[in-house]
Scaffold this motif. Structure first.
Motif, PDB file in Angstrom:
ATOM      1  N   MET A 178      20.981 -16.834  -3.607  1.00 15.33           N
ATOM      2  CA  MET A 178      20.566 -18.224  -3.824  1.00 15.33           C
ATOM      3  C   MET A 178      21.731 -19.158  -3.502  1.00 15.33           C
ATOM      4  N   ALA A 179      21.476 -20.186  -2.696  1.00  9.75           N
ATOM      5  CA  ALA A 179      22.518 -21.118  -2.281  1.00  9.75           C
ATOM      6  C   ALA A 179      23.005 -21.928  -3.482  1.00  9.75           C
ATOM      7  N   ARG A 180      24.301 -22.210  -3.495  1.00 10.37           N
ATOM      8  CA  ARG A 180      24.854 -22.993  -4.596  1.00 10.37           C
ATOM      9  C   ARG A 180      24.364 -24.435  -4.494  1.00 10.37           C
ATOM     10  N   PRO A 181      24.334 -25.140  -5.620  1.00 11.19           N
ATOM     11  CA  PRO A 181      23.915 -26.550  -5.593  1.00 11.19           C
ATOM     12  C   PRO A 181      24.879 -27.379  -4.742  1.00 11.19           C
ATOM     13  N   LEU A 182      24.356 -28.406  -4.107  1.00 15.61           N
ATOM     14  CA  LEU A 182      25.196 -29.325  -3.354  1.00 15.61           C
ATOM     15  C   LEU A 182      26.140 -30.055  -4.302  1.00 15.61           C
ATOM     16  N   ARG A 183      27.361 -30.228  -3.867  1.00 12.98           N
ATOM     17  CA  ARG A 183      28.344 -30.986  -4.636  1.00 12.98           C
ATOM     18  C   ARG A 183      28.338 -32.419  -4.107  1.00 12.98           C
ATOM     19  N   VAL A 184      28.022 -33.360  -4.991  1.00 17.23           N
ATOM     20  CA  VAL A 184      27.780 -34.743  -4.580  1.00 17.23           C
ATOM     21  C   VAL A 184      28.820 -35.674  -5.194  1.00 17.23           C
ATOM     22  N   LEU A 185      29.391 -36.551  -4.374  1.00 15.73           N
ATOM     23  CA  LEU A 185      30.294 -37.607  -4.825  1.00 15.73           C
ATOM     24  C   LEU A 185      29.530 -38.920  -4.801  1.00 15.73           C
ATOM     25  N   GLU A 186      29.465 -39.586  -5.937  1.00 13.88           N
ATOM     26  CA  GLU A 186      28.727 -40.845  -6.050  1.00 13.88           C
ATOM     27  C   GLU A 186      29.727 -41.994  -6.180  1.00 13.88           C
ATOM     28  N   LEU A 187      29.899 -42.763  -5.106  1.00  9.45           N
ATOM     29  CA  LEU A 187      30.815 -43.898  -5.104  1.00  9.45           C
ATOM     30  C   LEU A 187      30.059 -45.187  -5.436  1.00  9.45           C
ATOM     31  N   TYR A 188      30.740 -46.132  -6.074  1.00  8.74           N
ATOM     32  CA  TYR A 188      30.090 -47.379  -6.527  1.00  8.74           C
ATOM     33  C   TYR A 188      28.854 -47.006  -7.351  1.00  8.74           C
ATOM     34  N   SER A 189      29.033 -46.158  -8.323  1.00  5.01           N
ATOM     35  CA  SER A 189      27.903 -45.515  -8.998  1.00  5.01           C
ATOM     36  C   SER A 189      27.044 -46.464  -9.823  1.00  5.01           C
ATOM     37  N   GLY A 190      27.592 -47.612 -10.261  1.00  8.38           N
ATOM     38  CA  GLY A 190      26.790 -48.573 -11.002  1.00  8.38           C
ATOM     39  C   GLY A 190      26.133 -47.957 -12.215  1.00  8.38           C
ATOM     40  N   ILE A 191      24.830 -48.219 -12.382  1.00  8.07           N
ATOM     41  CA  ILE A 191      24.110 -47.665 -13.528  1.00  8.07           C
ATOM     42  C   ILE A 191      23.443 -46.327 -13.204  1.00  8.07           C
ATOM     43  N   GLY A 192      23.649 -45.840 -11.968  1.00 10.53           N
ATOM     44  CA  GLY A 192      23.163 -44.504 -11.643  1.00 10.53           C
ATOM     45  C   GLY A 192      21.883 -44.435 -10.841  1.00 10.53           C
ATOM     46  N   GLY A 193      21.574 -45.479 -10.079  1.00  8.41           N
ATOM     47  CA  GLY A 193      20.357 -45.447  -9.265  1.00  8.41           C
ATOM     48  C   GLY A 193      20.360 -44.320  -8.249  1.00  8.41           C
ATOM     49  N   MET A 194      21.509 -44.110  -7.600  1.00  8.16           N
ATOM     50  CA  MET A 194      21.613 -43.020  -6.633  1.00  8.16           C
ATOM     51  C   MET A 194      21.434 -41.673  -7.333  1.00  8.16           C
ATOM     52  N   HIS A 195      22.039 -41.531  -8.509  1.00  8.89           N
ATOM     53  CA  HIS A 195      21.925 -40.290  -9.268  1.00  8.89           C
ATOM     54  C   HIS A 195      20.458 -40.016  -9.624  1.00  8.89           C
ATOM     55  N   CYS A 196      19.752 -41.062 -10.046  1.00  2.58           N
ATOM     56  CA  CYS A 196      18.326 -40.905 -10.366  1.00  2.58           C
ATOM     57  C   CYS A 196      17.527 -40.493  -9.134  1.00  2.58           C
ATOM     58  N   GLY A 197      17.846 -41.090  -7.987  1.00  7.54           N
ATOM     59  CA  GLY A 197      17.160 -40.728  -6.748  1.00  7.54           C
ATOM     60  C   GLY A 197      17.426 -39.288  -6.359  1.00  7.54           C
ATOM     61  N   LEU A 198      18.664 -38.847  -6.547  1.00 14.07           N
ATOM     62  CA  LEU A 198      19.022 -37.456  -6.260  1.00 14.07           C
ATOM     63  C   LEU A 198      18.221 -36.506  -7.145  1.00 14.07           C
ATOM     64  N   THR A 199      18.129 -36.839  -8.429  1.00 18.24           N
ATOM     65  CA  THR A 199      17.368 -36.009  -9.365  1.00 18.24           C
ATOM     66  C   THR A 199      15.890 -35.977  -8.987  1.00 18.24           C
ATOM     67  N   GLU A 200      15.343 -37.140  -8.663  1.00 22.13           N
ATOM     68  CA  GLU A 200      13.919 -37.216  -8.315  1.00 22.13           C
ATOM     69  C   GLU A 200      13.597 -36.420  -7.057  1.00 22.13           C
ATOM     70  N   SER A 201      14.546 -36.338  -6.136  1.00 20.93           N
ATOM     71  CA  SER A 201      14.296 -35.621  -4.877  1.00 20.93           C
ATOM     72  C   SER A 201      14.065 -34.132  -5.091  1.00 20.93           C
ATOM     73  N   GLY A 202      14.530 -33.609  -6.230  1.00 17.70           N
ATOM     74  CA  GLY A 202      14.340 -32.197  -6.518  1.00 17.70           C
ATOM     75  C   GLY A 202      15.355 -31.294  -5.845  1.00 17.70           C
ATOM     76  N   VAL A 203      16.318 -31.875  -5.168  1.00 18.71           N
ATOM     77  CA  VAL A 203      17.345 -31.095  -4.487  1.00 18.71           C
ATOM     78  C   VAL A 203      18.269 -30.446  -5.514  1.00 18.71           C
ATOM     79  N   ALA A 204      18.627 -29.215  -5.287  1.00 19.01           N
ATOM     80  CA  ALA A 204      19.583 -28.535  -6.163  1.00 19.01           C
ATOM     81  C   ALA A 204      20.958 -29.131  -5.900  1.00 19.01           C
ATOM     82  N   ALA A 205      21.438 -29.952  -6.830  1.00 18.07           N
ATOM     83  CA  ALA A 205      22.685 -30.670  -6.594  1.00 18.07           C
ATOM     84  C   ALA A 205      23.377 -30.969  -7.913  1.00 18.07           C
ATOM     85  N   GLU A 206      24.687 -31.194  -7.817  1.00 14.39           N
ATOM     86  CA  GLU A 206      25.511 -31.551  -8.970  1.00 14.39           C
ATOM     87  C   GLU A 206      26.408 -32.714  -8.574  1.00 14.39           C
ATOM     88  N   VAL A 207      26.360 -33.802  -9.332  1.00 16.11           N
ATOM     89  CA  VAL A 207      27.277 -34.919  -9.087  1.00 16.11           C
ATOM     90  C   VAL A 207      28.621 -34.535  -9.696  1.00 16.11           C
TER      91      VAL A 207
END
Length: 395
Positions: A1-30
């Motif tokens: 099983m492939a490891r989760p993507l390692r994600v860097l969130e710049l200008y993270s604000g309140i986490g809109g990008m993080h929420c979008g990443l979670t909603e996409s269902g992609v196996a990832a870790e910020v």
């Protein structure tokens, strides 16, 4: 099983990008979220307590620190003020662009190039020198990319929020759709999870005129723009555009995004002073409408051009209130306008329109004004989710 993507969130604000990443269902870790806004960081920590949050400037990130993160993807939403159409448009000369230029400088020097990049900014970025610098960096680094101008209306969400997006990936892994140098105004047909694939461009409103009355209510039938007499400071073309949007059954009604605890809404009703002063420039919508204007960071504090207001008295026709309004005394005007029971959208309702999940919230100490400001600086989660899925989709 492939490891989760390692994600860097710049200008993270309140986490809109993080929420979008979670909603996409992609196996990832910020692996790190970075922002200097202390209030936004409090909201981010409240919603993502286990994500490493670095409260520092982007320029403060050393190459060594970035290499240690060994990230596969960058999500970023650089400051938009240098590129807004109503601002000074300082572009790369604006000090707020410095951090983004630093990102472009450090990207080619990383030991491991991130395979994926997603960037969001305001409309206007696409004609900037900063965008030209971004494209040069991507092309030199061996990235394929696609640019977009997208609004939530593309996904059936009744809110206009036209924004620039770019997705990029290292060319060794091609996109699942044919890319083009043209900025797309719709999602690729292969976009996973996209319920509606329609044209997303939003024409700019024409200049308002000083006509004040109308024989054609907002909720009425089709009007002839050449013959319509207006009761608000808007053109007949604007009025007809709003009616067309409200008749588009592929877009959901606002009522699907509203809170139900009506008894707690009194604090959101427009005060008498605002009703009298701004009556002719308010963008008024009903729960059954299928549109709303872009909510900005000044919403709830300023009235003009900051977002729509909700008419909760659905049994009152707006044209009967506005007709001959300037012939009335101030007391009579206020009585008529008050009958519409107009209020601001709540922060939770704006969060719903932005696509934030029901579990998303704010710490109690964050004020209503601060919540509006943070949401006005945020983005649409559903669009981010769809773009991430598109970015990672295999041919």
């Amino acid at each position: 099983m492939a490891r989760p993507l390692r994600v860097l969130e710049l200008y993270s604000g309140i986490g809109g990008m993080h929420c979008g990443l979670t909603e996409s269902g992609v196996a990832a870790e910020v692996v790190a979220a970075v922002d200097v806004n202390t209030i936004a960081n409090e909201v981010y920590k409240y919603n993502f307590p286990y994500t490493p949050l670095w409260p520092k400037s982007i320029e403060g990130l050393s190459l060594k620190e970035l290499d240690a993160l060994s990230f596969d993807m960058i999500l970023m939403s650089p400051p938009c003020q240098p590129f807004t159409r109503i601002g000074l448009q300082g572009d790369i000369s604006d000090p707020r662009t410095k951090s983004f230029l630093y990102v472009l400088d450090v990207l080619p020097r990383l030991k491991k190039q991130p395979a994926y990049i997603l960037l969001e900014n305001v409309k206007g970025f696409e004609t900037s020198e900063a965008r030209e610098a971004l494209i040069r960096t991507l092309e030199k680094g061996g990235y394929a990319y696609q640019e977009f101008l997208l609004s939530p209306t593309c996904l059936g969400i009744p809110n206009s929020r036209l924004r620039y997006f770019l997705i990029a990936k290292l060319q060794k892994e091609p996109f699942a759709f044919p890319t083009t140098s043209k900025i797309l105004e719709e999602f690729p047909s292969q976009c996973p999870g996209s319920k509606r694939i329609i044209h997303c461009s939003e024409s700019n409103p024409q200049a308002r005129v000083e006509q004040k009355y109308s024989s054609c209510p907002l909720s009425g039938t089709d009007c002839d723009p050449e013959k319509t007499v207006l009761y608000k400071l808007e053109t007949a073309v604007e009025l007809q555009r709003k009616q067309t949007q409200d008749n588009d059954s592929s877009v959901r009604m606002l009522q699907d995004f509203l809170e139900g605890n009506v008894e707690e809404m009194s604090q959101y009703f427009l005060p008498p002073k605002s009703l009298l002063r701004y009556a002719l420039i308010l963008d008024i919508v009903k729960p059954t409408c299928r549109r709303s204007t872009c909510f900005t960071k000044g919403y709830g504090h300023y009235v003009e051009g900051t977002g729509s207001v909700l008419q909760t008295a659905t049994d009152v026709e707006i044209d009967t209130v506005y007709k001959s309004l300037d012939l009335l005394t101030e007391e009579e005007k206020l009585a008529k306008l008050s009958s519409l029971k107009m209020r601001y959208f709540t922060p939770r309702e704006i969060s719903n329109l932005h696509g934030f999940p029901a579990t998303f919230g704010f710490p109690e100490e964050v004020t209503k004004k601060q919540r509006y400001r943070l949401l006005g600086n945020s983005l649409n989660v559903h669009i981010v989710s769809c773009l991430i899925s598109t970015l990672l989709q295999s041919p």
